[in-house]
Motif scaffolding. Structure first.
Motif, PDB file in Angstrom:
ATOM      1  N   MET A  59       0.266  -1.197   0.241  1.00 37.46           N
ATOM      2  CA  MET A  59      -0.009  -0.716  -0.443  1.00 37.46           C
ATOM      3  C   MET A  59       0.895   0.884   0.232  1.00 37.46           C
ATOM      4  O   MET A  59       1.353   1.369   0.440  1.00 37.46           O
ATOM      5  CB  MET A  59      -0.786  -0.109   1.712  1.00 37.46           C
ATOM      6  N   ASN A  60       0.713   2.295  -1.329  1.00 39.62           N
ATOM      7  CA  ASN A  60       1.869   3.246  -1.265  1.00 39.62           C
ATOM      8  C   ASN A  60       0.937   4.605  -0.418  1.00 39.62           C
ATOM      9  O   ASN A  60       0.324   4.262   0.402  1.00 39.62           O
ATOM     10  CB  ASN A  60       2.059   4.222  -2.534  1.00 39.62           C
ATOM     11  N   GLY A  61       2.074   5.544   0.450  1.00 42.39           N
ATOM     12  CA  GLY A  61       1.742   6.384   0.723  1.00 42.39           C
ATOM     13  C   GLY A  61       1.144   7.060   0.526  1.00 42.39           C
ATOM     14  O   GLY A  61       0.273   7.133   1.553  1.00 42.39           O
ATOM     15  N   TYR A  62       0.491   7.855  -0.660  1.00 42.41           N
ATOM     16  CA  TYR A  62      -0.730   8.323  -1.152  1.00 42.41           C
ATOM     17  C   TYR A  62      -2.282   8.022  -0.740  1.00 42.41           C
ATOM     18  O   TYR A  62      -2.774   7.864   0.606  1.00 42.41           O
ATOM     19  CB  TYR A  62      -0.642   8.697  -2.211  1.00 42.41           C
ATOM     20  N   ASP A  63      -2.914   6.098  -0.770  1.00 41.16           N
ATOM     21  CA  ASP A  63      -3.256   5.802  -0.280  1.00 41.16           C
ATOM     22  C   ASP A  63      -3.304   5.338   0.644  1.00 41.16           C
ATOM     23  O   ASP A  63      -4.740   5.426   1.588  1.00 41.16           O
ATOM     24  CB  ASP A  63      -3.108   3.990  -1.288  1.00 41.16           C
ATOM     25  N   PHE A  64      -2.506   5.297   2.054  1.00 42.17           N
ATOM     26  CA  PHE A  64      -2.679   4.713   2.897  1.00 42.17           C
ATOM     27  C   PHE A  64      -3.638   6.141   3.800  1.00 42.17           C
ATOM     28  O   PHE A  64      -3.865   6.513   4.591  1.00 42.17           O
ATOM     29  CB  PHE A  64      -0.888   4.723   3.637  1.00 42.17           C
ATOM     30  N   PHE A  65      -2.686   7.519   3.010  1.00 43.30           N
ATOM     31  CA  PHE A  65      -2.958   8.796   3.745  1.00 43.30           C
ATOM     32  C   PHE A  65      -4.211   9.404   3.293  1.00 43.30           C
ATOM     33  O   PHE A  65      -4.874   9.689   4.011  1.00 43.30           O
ATOM     34  CB  PHE A  65      -1.823  10.122   3.053  1.00 43.30           C
ATOM     35  N   LYS A  66      -3.960   8.842   2.190  1.00 43.51           N
ATOM     36  CA  LYS A  66      -5.996   8.756   2.238  1.00 43.51           C
ATOM     37  C   LYS A  66      -6.800   8.340   3.068  1.00 43.51           C
ATOM     38  O   LYS A  66      -7.991   8.261   3.460  1.00 43.51           O
ATOM     39  CB  LYS A  66      -6.658   8.410   0.190  1.00 43.51           C
ATOM     40  N   SER A  67      -6.778   6.774   3.052  1.00 42.92           N
ATOM     41  CA  SER A  67      -7.035   5.772   4.246  1.00 42.92           C
ATOM     42  C   SER A  67      -7.526   6.384   5.344  1.00 42.92           C
ATOM     43  O   SER A  67      -8.570   6.504   5.757  1.00 42.92           O
ATOM     44  CB  SER A  67      -6.906   4.800   4.145  1.00 42.92           C
ATOM     45  N   ILE A  68      -6.940   6.918   6.135  1.00 49.98           N
ATOM     46  CA  ILE A  68      -6.641   7.373   7.145  1.00 49.98           C
ATOM     47  C   ILE A  68      -7.040   9.015   7.746  1.00 49.98           C
ATOM     48  O   ILE A  68      -7.894   9.683   8.375  1.00 49.98           O
ATOM     49  CB  ILE A  68      -4.902   7.272   7.840  1.00 49.98           C
ATOM     50  N   SER A  69      -7.106  10.100   6.424  1.00 48.94           N
ATOM     51  CA  SER A  69      -7.879  11.341   6.122  1.00 48.94           C
ATOM     52  C   SER A  69      -9.252  11.407   6.055  1.00 48.94           C
ATOM     53  O   SER A  69      -9.980  11.964   6.639  1.00 48.94           O
ATOM     54  CB  SER A  69      -6.905  11.667   5.159  1.00 48.94           C
ATOM     55  N   GLN A  70      -9.944  10.148   5.648  1.00 48.03           N
ATOM     56  CA  GLN A  70     -10.927   9.844   5.465  1.00 48.03           C
ATOM     57  C   GLN A  70     -11.338   9.042   6.818  1.00 48.03           C
ATOM     58  O   GLN A  70     -13.013   8.285   7.066  1.00 48.03           O
ATOM     59  CB  GLN A  70     -11.451   9.069   4.441  1.00 48.03           C
ATOM     60  N   SER A  71     -10.426   8.603   7.807  1.00 48.35           N
ATOM     61  CA  SER A  71     -11.517   7.790   9.025  1.00 48.35           C
ATOM     62  C   SER A  71     -11.343   8.845  10.186  1.00 48.35           C
ATOM     63  O   SER A  71     -10.701   9.614  10.572  1.00 48.35           O
ATOM     64  CB  SER A  71      -9.922   6.624   9.303  1.00 48.35           C
ATOM     65  N   GLY A  72     -12.783   9.015  11.285  1.00 49.22           N
ATOM     66  CA  GLY A  72     -12.959   9.604  12.060  1.00 49.22           C
ATOM     67  C   GLY A  72     -11.746   9.236  13.282  1.00 49.22           C
ATOM     68  O   GLY A  72     -11.610  10.268  13.850  1.00 49.22           O
ATOM     69  N   MET A  73     -11.086   8.163  12.919  1.00 47.41           N
ATOM     70  CA  MET A  73     -10.000   7.720  13.991  1.00 47.41           C
ATOM     71  C   MET A  73      -8.845   8.203  14.019  1.00 47.41           C
ATOM     72  O   MET A  73      -8.590   8.903  15.305  1.00 47.41           O
ATOM     73  CB  MET A  73      -9.880   6.400  14.587  1.00 47.41           C
ATOM     74  N   PHE A  74      -8.380   8.512  12.897  1.00 42.48           N
ATOM     75  CA  PHE A  74      -7.165   8.497  12.909  1.00 42.48           C
ATOM     76  C   PHE A  74      -6.919  10.132  11.749  1.00 42.48           C
ATOM     77  O   PHE A  74      -5.688  11.145  11.766  1.00 42.48           O
ATOM     78  CB  PHE A  74      -6.014   7.523  11.938  1.00 42.48           C
ATOM     79  N   SER A  75      -7.914  10.571  11.434  1.00 40.35           N
ATOM     80  CA  SER A  75      -7.959  11.844  10.784  1.00 40.35           C
ATOM     81  C   SER A  75      -7.033  13.146  11.383  1.00 40.35           C
ATOM     82  O   SER A  75      -6.935  14.012  10.549  1.00 40.35           O
ATOM     83  CB  SER A  75      -9.458  12.693  10.044  1.00 40.35           C
ATOM     84  N   GLU A  76      -7.330  13.327  12.334  1.00 39.23           N
ATOM     85  CA  GLU A  76      -6.657  14.252  13.416  1.00 39.23           C
ATOM     86  C   GLU A  76      -5.083  14.048  13.294  1.00 39.23           C
ATOM     87  O   GLU A  76      -4.051  14.966  13.371  1.00 39.23           O
ATOM     88  CB  GLU A  76      -7.137  14.729  13.965  1.00 39.23           C
ATOM     89  N   ILE A  77      -4.314  13.271  13.246  1.00 38.56           N
ATOM     90  CA  ILE A  77      -3.061  12.513  13.394  1.00 38.56           C
ATOM     91  C   ILE A  77      -2.364  13.896  11.987  1.00 38.56           C
ATOM     92  O   ILE A  77      -2.651  13.126  10.544  1.00 38.56           O
ATOM     93  CB  ILE A  77      -2.454  11.287  13.219  1.00 38.56           C
ATOM     94  N   PRO A  78      -1.273  14.859  12.094  1.00 39.19           N
ATOM     95  CA  PRO A  78      -0.322  15.321  11.243  1.00 39.19           C
ATOM     96  C   PRO A  78       0.177  14.778  10.504  1.00 39.19           C
ATOM     97  O   PRO A  78       0.666  13.205  10.847  1.00 39.19           O
ATOM     98  CB  PRO A  78       0.673  16.312  11.974  1.00 39.19           C
ATOM     99  N   PHE A  79       0.443  14.379   8.764  1.00 39.29           N
ATOM    100  CA  PHE A  79       0.791  13.804   7.923  1.00 39.29           C
ATOM    101  C   PHE A  79       1.859  14.335   7.217  1.00 39.29           C
ATOM    102  O   PHE A  79       1.584  15.709   6.603  1.00 39.29           O
ATOM    103  CB  PHE A  79      -0.011  12.706   7.347  1.00 39.29           C
ATOM    104  N   VAL A  80       2.766  13.906   7.019  1.00 40.60           N
ATOM    105  CA  VAL A  80       4.493  14.691   6.439  1.00 40.60           C
ATOM    106  C   VAL A  80       4.518  13.482   5.481  1.00 40.60           C
ATOM    107  O   VAL A  80       4.836  12.498   5.780  1.00 40.60           O
ATOM    108  CB  VAL A  80       5.140  14.982   7.094  1.00 40.60           C
ATOM    109  N   PHE A  81       4.896  13.908   4.230  1.00 39.45           N
ATOM    110  CA  PHE A  81       5.355  13.094   3.056  1.00 39.45           C
ATOM    111  C   PHE A  81       6.409  13.757   3.067  1.00 39.45           C
ATOM    112  O   PHE A  81       7.281  14.530   3.208  1.00 39.45           O
ATOM    113  CB  PHE A  81       4.927  13.218   1.773  1.00 39.45           C
TER     114      PHE A  81
END
Length: 126
Positions: A59-81
């Motif tokens: 699972m590439n980083g972008y797909d991982f990011f999309k998954s967690i950014s759409q999750s209510g549980m993990f969407s607030e975690i700051p994400f850096v590429f």
């Protein structure tokens, strides 16, 4: 207490470099790909930040990011590429989706420190 950073990176030399640069300041959790990162998160772990490469197996980083950014549980975690990918359209897409930063490899360690410090201090917004 140190902030915990989940790092999604499959390249051993880059993992080593990030470890050397950041372990003094943060607690680091390394996973090889987004799938392993999702598993770790689903076990109830909530990091202070996620740093991810784009090109990772399973699972590439972008797909991982999309998954967690759409999750209510993990969407607030700051994400850096932190990635070799240099095209502006991709960077803009990541930032529009909610990434807090994008750093191109190779990078100056000071750029990394400034980016992470800015995110943790709330100085960097989408």
């Amino acid at each position: 207490m140190k902030h915990t950073i989940l790092i999604i990176e499959d390249d051993e030399p880059m993992r080593y470099l990030l470890d050397v640069l950041l372990k003094k300041y943060y607690k680091l959790i390394f996973k090889n790909d987004g799938l392993a990162g999702m598993k770790w998160l689903s076990e109830g772990n909530i990091p202070s930040m996620i740093i991810s490469d784009f090109n990772t197996p399973k699972m590439n980083g972008y797909d991982f990011f999309k998954s967690i950014s759409q999750s209510g549980m993990f969407s607030e975690i700051p994400f850096v590429f932190v990635s070799c990918r240099t095209d502006e359209a991709f960077k803009n897409r990541c930032m529009k989706l909610g990434a807090k930063g994008y750093l191109e490899k190779p990078f100056d360690p000071e750029q990394l420190y400034e980016l992470l410090d800015g995110v943790f201090k709330g100085k960097i917004e989408q």
